[in-house]
Design a protein around this motif. Structure first.
Motif, PDB file in Angstrom:
ATOM      1  N   ASP A 661       0.880  -1.170   0.000  1.00  0.00           N
ATOM      2  CA  ASP A 661       0.000   0.000   0.000  1.00  0.00           C
ATOM      3  C   ASP A 661       0.917   1.220   0.000  1.00  0.00           C
ATOM      4  O   ASP A 661       1.527   1.550   1.022  1.00  0.00           O
ATOM      5  CB  ASP A 661      -0.887  -0.035   1.250  1.00  0.00           C
ATOM      6  N   THR A 664       0.395   3.958   2.655  1.00  0.00           N
ATOM      7  CA  THR A 664       0.616   3.711   4.082  1.00  0.00           C
ATOM      8  C   THR A 664       1.919   2.989   4.371  1.00  0.00           C
ATOM      9  O   THR A 664       2.340   2.924   5.515  1.00  0.00           O
ATOM     10  CB  THR A 664      -0.522   2.845   4.658  1.00  0.00           C
ATOM     11  N   PHE A 666       2.288  -0.160   4.219  1.00  0.00           N
ATOM     12  CA  PHE A 666       2.008  -1.498   4.730  1.00  0.00           C
ATOM     13  C   PHE A 666       2.135  -2.530   3.612  1.00  0.00           C
ATOM     14  O   PHE A 666       1.724  -2.288   2.488  1.00  0.00           O
ATOM     15  CB  PHE A 666       0.603  -1.571   5.347  1.00  0.00           C
ATOM     16  N   LEU A 703       9.606  -8.544   7.839  1.00  0.00           N
ATOM     17  CA  LEU A 703       8.633  -7.479   8.049  1.00  0.00           C
ATOM     18  C   LEU A 703       8.503  -6.982   9.486  1.00  0.00           C
ATOM     19  O   LEU A 703       8.048  -5.862   9.712  1.00  0.00           O
ATOM     20  CB  LEU A 703       7.241  -7.953   7.594  1.00  0.00           C
ATOM     21  N   PHE A 704       8.825  -7.814  10.466  1.00  0.00           N
ATOM     22  CA  PHE A 704       8.409  -7.460  11.826  1.00  0.00           C
ATOM     23  C   PHE A 704       9.510  -7.390  12.879  1.00  0.00           C
ATOM     24  O   PHE A 704       9.567  -6.458  13.667  1.00  0.00           O
ATOM     25  CB  PHE A 704       7.365  -8.465  12.327  1.00  0.00           C
ATOM     26  N   LEU A 720       6.742  -8.649  24.412  1.00  0.00           N
ATOM     27  CA  LEU A 720       6.004  -9.138  23.243  1.00  0.00           C
ATOM     28  C   LEU A 720       4.955  -8.159  22.729  1.00  0.00           C
ATOM     29  O   LEU A 720       4.282  -8.434  21.743  1.00  0.00           O
ATOM     30  CB  LEU A 720       5.361 -10.493  23.555  1.00  0.00           C
ATOM     31  N   ALA A 721       4.818  -6.997  23.392  1.00  0.00           N
ATOM     32  CA  ALA A 721       3.944  -5.971  22.828  1.00  0.00           C
ATOM     33  C   ALA A 721       4.722  -5.143  21.809  1.00  0.00           C
ATOM     34  O   ALA A 721       4.191  -4.753  20.773  1.00  0.00           O
ATOM     35  CB  ALA A 721       3.392  -5.075  23.921  1.00  0.00           C
ATOM     36  N   TYR A 723       8.090  -5.951  20.635  1.00  0.00           N
ATOM     37  CA  TYR A 723       8.852  -6.786  19.697  1.00  0.00           C
ATOM     38  C   TYR A 723       7.822  -7.611  18.942  1.00  0.00           C
ATOM     39  O   TYR A 723       7.072  -8.400  19.536  1.00  0.00           O
ATOM     40  CB  TYR A 723       9.812  -7.693  20.463  1.00  0.00           C
ATOM     41  N   LEU A 724       7.755  -7.414  17.641  1.00  0.00           N
ATOM     42  CA  LEU A 724       6.651  -8.001  16.890  1.00  0.00           C
ATOM     43  C   LEU A 724       7.054  -9.351  16.310  1.00  0.00           C
ATOM     44  O   LEU A 724       7.838  -9.413  15.374  1.00  0.00           O
ATOM     45  CB  LEU A 724       6.225  -7.055  15.770  1.00  0.00           C
ATOM     46  N   VAL A 725       6.503 -10.419  16.877  1.00  0.00           N
ATOM     47  CA  VAL A 725       6.698 -11.724  16.252  1.00  0.00           C
ATOM     48  C   VAL A 725       5.636 -11.882  15.165  1.00  0.00           C
ATOM     49  O   VAL A 725       4.565 -11.308  15.256  1.00  0.00           O
ATOM     50  CB  VAL A 725       6.596 -12.891  17.268  1.00  0.00           C
ATOM     51  N   MET A 727       2.564 -13.216  13.328  1.00  0.00           N
ATOM     52  CA  MET A 727       1.394 -13.935  13.840  1.00  0.00           C
ATOM     53  C   MET A 727       0.552 -14.428  12.661  1.00  0.00           C
ATOM     54  O   MET A 727       0.653 -13.917  11.545  1.00  0.00           O
ATOM     55  CB  MET A 727       0.582 -13.024  14.745  1.00  0.00           C
ATOM     56  N   GLU A 730      -1.257 -12.356   9.794  1.00  0.00           N
ATOM     57  CA  GLU A 730      -0.516 -11.682   8.718  1.00  0.00           C
ATOM     58  C   GLU A 730       0.154 -12.669   7.778  1.00  0.00           C
ATOM     59  O   GLU A 730       0.805 -12.271   6.817  1.00  0.00           O
ATOM     60  CB  GLU A 730       0.559 -10.761   9.311  1.00  0.00           C
ATOM     61  N   THR A 786       9.608  -2.034   7.416  1.00  0.00           N
ATOM     62  CA  THR A 786       8.496  -1.463   8.170  1.00  0.00           C
ATOM     63  C   THR A 786       7.788  -0.405   7.330  1.00  0.00           C
ATOM     64  O   THR A 786       8.372   0.144   6.385  1.00  0.00           O
ATOM     65  CB  THR A 786       9.008  -0.798   9.455  1.00  0.00           C
ATOM     66  N   PRO A 787       6.543  -0.090   7.680  1.00  0.00           N
ATOM     67  CA  PRO A 787       5.849   0.991   6.965  1.00  0.00           C
ATOM     68  C   PRO A 787       6.661   2.294   6.999  1.00  0.00           C
ATOM     69  O   PRO A 787       6.709   3.023   6.010  1.00  0.00           O
ATOM     70  CB  PRO A 787       4.536   1.143   7.739  1.00  0.00           C
TER      71      PRO A 787
END
Ligand SMILES: Cc1cc2nc3c(=O)[nH]c(=O)nc-3n(C[C@H](O)[C@H](O)[C@H](O)COP(=O)(O)OP(=O)(O)OC[C@H]3O[C@@H](n4cnc5c(N)ncnc54)[C@H](O)[C@@H]3O)c2cc1C
Lengths: 797, 294
Positions: A661, A664, A666, A703-704, A720-721, A723-725, A727, A730, A786-787
């Motif tokens: 996108d 954005t 994303f 990506l994360f 874990l909030a 640091y993005l694993v 999921m 996605e 990242t975006p």
């Protein structure tokens, strides 16, 4: 010799009636785990067991000038507070170097910091209490006086003369450097039609196992023996190291590894806090439990990647790749990890870049520097994602430059499937790879031309989708060349013992371990198939140094290829022994008999002659009825290690289809394909699960996932909030296809599959993002994508 | 990651809960669904001495429609909101928004009251309250207070609630027949707190907004009811009008930077959301083509 999975006719030992090889059979341990009857380290409760919590440094680099634990020691439930100085009386420090990595240096590391802390999160004191909560309460009442020192955090300036040296005795912050120069790089680059350069940046990330690292250490003073319950990938390695540094014989240390909640390479190393836990048990003469919490997992579980790699590729207008050149820089924290060292990843990058391609011209430099950040070491697909992203990123850039389709340039440069055996420009020897067969299969699976047409159609509607392709090679089934030759007591061979018990069931002890990938299942499949018994009769025992043969364990995609072959050979021997006894009982000859469906049968007509339970009854309880001179051996042991090739290379290719996108930044992953060649497939579902799980970890990197440090060496997203694993929401559908080129080094023919997914996923995604952004004239070579990075590259912010 | 020791009482009534809060004051914390409180305690970010568990108070449960007012009581869990026919009919914006709150396991416990009292500026629900013009009802030692949503949220994790007060319910005006809504957020992963989000409620007559309430979240220290909406009401919205509104929105915003986004990126994404919202609500794809308004 590359074949499709369907025709495996050549395998007589495996290709037997009712064979489980090549079949998806449910894992034998599934019910136990699904019913909550697994036994993880944190489930273990022993009498008098104490809990240890480590007080950890808030500074990246500081002198410890005083520790006042008086108030903490008076608190309820506190058994002891132990400092680095005190624990040094029972455990010696270690240095993470290997002799075959020439020039690699590191400093002595202690179980608990003495005098100085070198990263935020290093333990400065151990609080031992009757419960974890009581220990955490007391930890708040220990006051440590620190004198902050300069923190070396940016790897790009770590080698500057003005930067302070973390370990003055080492002279500088350079841990390791490797140079490689093959062919005539300068000349061919000068003669190329185009030369393209880029710098690739990889974020630091980590493994995030569901179950954190955990240990129960139980020193039994009466027996003078230490039992270590630990979720580890390499029980015998832990036995060796614990004994070495506690001043014990290996026979005085037993390592028990029950269920493990994920490893990914995180649990194949020796960590200071685990060493401290063993030592504390010895010091306090009681069982001590350490279970890392999530915050300390982020601060102390090894991190990985974190590379900046400059790359250069030369290409001719006809698509011929003339040379690769790289200059890689990576920061590993303040110590090289023990005992596998933190130089392996950079070494792998040098080994693997350009690996799928024909060109012999290749120059590389890799430098590994110390920093005041958490330690870095081997994590799933060690070095591969870096090498693959750099190689495949450069190949795409070259294709773009000369206006060639990314598939076409690969077709023109991948090593031909009939060119084997051959070697890579870095000297890696390939037995048999199948790049072209894999690419052809991938193109078909994804319907490449239709997808390109769809992309063009969407682009006209201002929807920007991209296709990314990444070929890769993968190191599996390592021989002693990995660690043994460098002096580490890490076994590259594995052993399996199989025995027929008194009711005709089979007990199998193997030195490989199970962390969820299905080691138990594949071992039972091999034993059941080769012997001719049903899988429900096979019980597999693993993860106990007292009760399994000696071996390496499970890492570097070696369990099936090495442990599986040992299982095959041991079972063949047992089968022979059974048939010898059966022939004596039945007054037949072994060659006329076989074992099928738990019975000895005639080879000629398949007629059942004697059930294995009956045979076992006679052998164990009425040996007096056997002919004189017959001594049955219903237990057999075999070990295996590859000798011909240092590594069994596998190969594969991945593709990503995604949408960016552009308003954005994303990225939406729409679909992912993998075709891989791990040789003989023992259990297709297990292989596919390994590939998919590996891909997801690669997509996380793409990506994360990123450990974000500030300039003072503080990890700012250790939860874990933040640091993005990756999921499931996605994740795209991941289609997996196979080409089968068995290794001829073993009868089983299996190579590894555990890391292939991780090796190429990020490269495919990055290439797809750049393909999507092509109309915008921007190239991004940094992950995670990242975006923020994408919007910045697009000039939107 | 173990909470430090605390005393615990399960309140038997709202009156009882208020008595306990009166005694312990700011040393106490109300426990509702525990999905924000427990992690904070386990990380020892807060260490309350006393926990007042309101989880069993039946009087704080329920969703009721009376005339033009939809009352949602504090203990209504996120999953209850998602399943409620009353909310689907009378406050569909709230339903849409709630589906973006966390994951099923958390939605099974987390409550509307807890979320609003917690006042995370990146949370979906406070923004819905502002967009819907809700009234927050709180009970304290001196009786009941009725606070307009826009005055309730006062900062990051800060509200008009005093430590002695309990949030008991919210009242929402029942959605008008001709009203429409829009909800969207940009989050890295499904269920994450948003980088930027927008909860909007509007009425449209003859292709024009007659009313438009834009509740942005994660763009400042509290949900923002954007004044830019004023530029879009009772006018024929052209790209120029939208660009003007977007510029005004940019001035209204004072976003924070964090690991996910710089202030500039948040501002940019808020403008993208505005454009997409207006285009969607007016069914005008032409307003969305090309470069987003800057
Ligand atoms: C992994 C995860 C992801 C999440 N993602 C999101 C998300 O995307 N969006 C989102 O909005 N939320 C998210 N949340 C938070 C979740 O929605 C919580 O449920 C909510 O914020 C708090 O509700 P609770 O009932 O659990 O409150 P609690 O945790 O019990 O309480 C929260 C705070 O409010 C106070 N409080 C609670 N009830 C009252 C009351 N009636 N009166 C006065 N004070 C009260 C408590 O004392 C405490 O300070 C997430 C949580 C987790 C764990």
């Amino acid at each position: 010799m590359t074949r499709t999975p369907e025709d495996r006719a050549a395998f007589s030992v495996l290709d037997r009636p009712n064979s489980y090889i090549g079949k998806t059979v449910p894992r034998p341990n599934l019910d136990r785990l699904m019913q909550g009857r697994g036994l993880y380290v944190s489930d273990i409760e022993l009498p008098r067991m104490a809990h240890v919590v480590f007080l950890r440094s808030p500074h990246a680099h500081a002198k410890i000038t005083g520790i006042d634990a008086a108030a903490a020691k008076r608190m309820p439930g506190i058994i002891a507070v132990v400092t680095g100085q005190e624990i040094a009386a029972v455990i010696t420090p270690w240095v993470g170097v290997l002799s075959h990595l020439k020039g690699l240096k590191s400093a002595p590391q202690s179980a608990i910091a003495v005098d100085r802390v070198c990263w935020q999160g290093e333990a400065v004191a151990a609080i031992i209490a009757t419960s974890r909560a009581a220990a955490e309460d007391a930890a708040e009442h220990i006051s440590v006086a620190y004198e902050e020192l300069d923190a070396v955090t940016d790897m790009q300036t770590a080698l500057d003369p003005t930067t302070s040296v973390i370990h003055p005795a080492l002279g500088d912050n350079l841990a390791f450097e490797r140079n490689h120069d093959a062919g005539t790089v300068d000349a061919v680059l000068a003669a190329s039609d185009e030369v393209v350069e880029a710098e690739f940046i990889f974020g630091r990330h980590t493994g995030v196992t569901l179950e954190p690292r955990s240990v129960v250490a139980d020193w039994n003073a009466a027996e003078a023996r230490l039992t270590i319950y630990q979720g580890t990938q390499a029980p015998h390695m832990v036995q060796n190291i614990a004994a070495l540094h506690l001043g014990l014989q290996e026979s005085q240390v037993r390592v028990v590894c029950k269920d493990v909640g994920g490893s990914f390479g995180i649990k194949v190393h020796i960590y200071a806090d685990e060493m401290a836990t063993y030592a504390l048990s010895k010091l306090l003469r009681r069982p001590v439990k350490f279970v890392a919490d999530r915050v300390e997992s982020f601060n102390t579980d090894i991190h990985a990647r974190d590379h900046r790699c400059k790359g250069k590729i030369g290409v001719k207008c006809d698509g011929t790749i003339t040379a690769f050149e790289i200059d890689d820089l990576t920061g590993i924290g303040p110590y090289s990890m023990y005992p596998r060292t933190s130089a392996i990843e950079a070494n792998q990058v040098v080994n693997l870049v350009g690996g799928p391609y024909v060109t012999k011209n290749y120059r590389a430099r890799a430098r590994v520097v110390f920093q005041n950040k958490n330690v870095m070491c081997q994590y799933r697909a060690v070095g591969h994602p870096i090498a693959c992203s750099v190689t495949e990123g450069l190949v795409d850039l070259a294709a773009m430059k000369i206006g060639m389709d990314p598939v076409e340039i690969r077709r023109r440069n991948l090593i031909a499937d009939d060119a084997y055996p051959c070697a890579s420009p870095s000297g890696l020897r390939f037995e048999q790879l199948s790049h072209h067969a894999a690419l052809a299969k991938l193109i078909k699976m994804m319907d490449y031309d239709a997808l390109r047409a769809e992309q063009a159609m969407l682009r006209a509607r201002n929807i920007h989708c991209g296709i990314g392709i990444a070929s890769f090679i993968e190191v599996t089934n390592p021989s002693a060349a990995f660690y043994g030759v460098g002096g580490a007591k890490i076994s590259s061979q594995d052993g399996v013992a199989v025995r027929l018990d008194a009711q005709g069931a089979v007990v199998c002890q193997t030195s490989i371990t199970e962390q969820g990938q299905g080691s138990e299942s594949l071992t039972a499949q091999i034993v059941g198939s080769v012997l001719g018994v049903s899988m429900d009769r096979v019980r597999v025992i693993l993860g106990d140094t007292d009760n399994t043969p000696y071996g390496g364990g499970t890492w570097a995609s070696r369990g099936a290829g090495i442990g599986g072959e040992a299982a095959l050979q041991a079972t063949k021997e047992l089968r022979k022994n059974i048939l010898d006894v059966a022939a004596a009982i039945l007054q037949s000859s072994p060659g006329d008999l076989d074992i099928v469906s738990n019975s000895v049968v005639n080879v000629s007509d398949g007629a059942p002659r004697i059930e294995l339970s009956e045979l076992a009854r006679i052998v164990y309880f009425r040996p007096d009825t056997l002919p004189p001179g017959i001594q049955a051996e219903l237990m057999a042991t075999r070990h295996f290690v590859p000798r011909e090739y240092p590594f069994a290379f596998t190969n594969g290719v991945q593709a990503s289809w995604l949408e960016v996108d552009t308003d954005t930044g994303f990225v939406k992953l729409l679909k992912h394909w993998v075709v891989e060649d791990c040789g003989t497939i023992i259990n297709p579902q297990l292989v596919d699960e390994q590939i998919r799980g590996g891909v997801v970890q690669g997509l996380g990197a793409a990506l994360f996932e990123k450990c974000i440090y500030d300039e003072r060496g503080q990890l700012t997203n250790a939860n874990l909030a933040d640091y993005l694993v990756p999921m499931s929401g996605e994740m795209p559908d991941i289609d997996v296809g196979h080409v089968v080129s068995p290794t001829l080094e073993s009868e089983l023919g299996a190579k590894g599959a555990g890391e292939a997914g991780t090796a190429g996923a990020a490269a495919a995604v990055t290439n797809a993002v750049n393909d999507a952004l092509r109309p915008f004239g921007t190239i991004i070579t940094e992950i995670p994508l990242t975006p923020q990075i994408i919007l910045t590259a697009l000039g939107r912010i | 990651m173990k909470a430090s020791a605390f005393a615990y009482a399960r309140a038997t009534s709202v009156v009882n809960a208020l008595e306990l809060l009166a005694v312990y004051g700011d040393k106490a914390k109300v426990l509702s669904g525990g999905q924000s409180l427990m992690p904070a305690m386990n990380l020892r970010l807060i260490s309350p001495e006393f926990i007042v568990d309101i989880g069993e108070l039946a009087e704080l449960r329920g969703i009721v429609v009376k005339g033009d007012v939809l009352t949602v009581r504090a203990l209504t869990r996120h999953v209850d909101v998602l399943r409620s026919p009353e909310i689907a009919t009378h406050a569909p914006l709230l339903k849409d928004a709630t589906s973006h709150v966390a994951h099923p396991a958390i939605r099974n416990r987390g409550t509307l009251g807890g979320s609003l009292a917690h006042a995370d500026p990146a949370s979906e629900l406070p923004a819905c309250m502002v967009a819907l013009g809700a009234t927050v009802i709180v009970c304290g030692p001196r009786g009941e207070r009725r606070i307009p949503a826009q005055e309730f949220f006062t900062g990051i994790y800060e509200t008009a609630l005093s430590p002695q007060e309990l949030l008991v319910a919210v009242e929402l005006p029942v959605a008008r027949k001709d009203s429409t809504h829009f909800f969207h957020e940009f989050a890295r992963r499904h269920g994450d707190y948003a980088i930027v989000g927008l909860a909007a409620q509007s009425t449209i007559v003859g292709g024009q907004f007659t009313d438009l309430r834009l509740g942005f979240f994660a763009v400042g220290d509290r949900p923002l009811l954007a004044g830019a909406a004023g530029k879009l009401v009772n006018v024929a919205v052209t790209p120029e009008v939208l660009a003007k509104a977007s510029a005004i929105l940019g001035e209204e915003l004072d976003p924070q930077g964090d690991q996910q986004a710089t202030p500039a990126m948040r501002r940019h994404l808020a403008k993208v959301l505005l454009q997409r919202c207006v285009s969607r609500l007016l069914c005008r794809p032409d307003l969305q083509s090309g470069e987003p308004a800057r």
